[in-house]
Design a protein around this motif. Sequence first.
Motif, PDB file in Angstrom:
ATOM      1  N   ARG A 149       2.389  10.031  -4.717  1.00 19.48           N
ATOM      2  CA  ARG A 149       1.153  10.590  -5.249  1.00 19.48           C
ATOM      3  C   ARG A 149       0.136  10.758  -4.127  1.00 19.48           C
ATOM      4  NH1 ARG A 149       0.010   6.519  -9.974  1.00 19.48           N
ATOM      5  NH2 ARG A 149      -2.075   7.037  -9.305  1.00 19.48           N
ATOM      6  N   SER A 150      -0.615  11.830  -4.202  1.00 20.66           N
ATOM      7  CA  SER A 150      -1.599  12.085  -3.151  1.00 20.66           C
ATOM      8  C   SER A 150      -2.868  11.275  -3.388  1.00 20.66           C
ATOM      9  CB  SER A 150      -1.937  13.574  -3.103  1.00 20.66           C
ATOM     10  OG  SER A 150      -2.499  13.974  -4.331  1.00 20.66           O
ATOM     11  N   ARG A 151      -3.585  11.020  -2.332  1.00 19.42           N
ATOM     12  CA  ARG A 151      -4.897  10.360  -2.310  1.00 19.42           C
ATOM     13  C   ARG A 151      -4.903   8.900  -2.762  1.00 19.42           C
ATOM     14  NH1 ARG A 151      -7.871  14.725  -5.721  1.00 19.42           N
ATOM     15  NH2 ARG A 151      -6.160  13.983  -6.946  1.00 19.42           N
ATOM     16  N   HIS A 210      -2.826   6.506  -0.975  1.00 21.55           N
ATOM     17  CA  HIS A 210      -2.367   5.720   0.166  1.00 21.55           C
ATOM     18  C   HIS A 210      -3.406   5.769   1.282  1.00 21.55           C
ATOM     19  CE1 HIS A 210       1.541   5.309  -1.682  1.00 21.55           C
ATOM     20  NE2 HIS A 210       1.510   6.597  -1.942  1.00 21.55           N
ATOM     21  N   ALA A 241      -4.919   6.092   4.993  1.00 20.62           N
ATOM     22  CA  ALA A 241      -4.520   6.941   6.118  1.00 20.62           C
ATOM     23  C   ALA A 241      -3.978   6.078   7.249  1.00 20.62           C
ATOM     24  CB  ALA A 241      -5.720   7.744   6.592  1.00 20.62           C
TER      25      ALA A 241
END
Length: 86
Positions: free
Chosen positions: A2-4, A6, A8
């Motif tokens: 899923r994006s956003r 984890h 950076a």
Amino acid sequence: MRSRIHPASRPVVFRDRAAGVAFLTRSTAHSARTIEWEDGAVHPLIDVEISSASHPFYTGRSRVLDTAGRVERFERRYGRTASNRH
């Protein structure tokens, strides 16, 4: 993935102070300290106590520890093993 969700990751230099070795890897760890790496880029620096360069398991240099007293104390406190109890 899923994006956003984890954090950076970025290149970070970890320095093993005991062995005097530094290595560049990706990490999400933060540090205010920086170091200029071999390629001229500036990366965050994190000092560690033990790494694969200084850990006895990885280096093959074992340390002799007197654990006999600890084992005897454990056996007195908790018995020899759980399998001996009926």
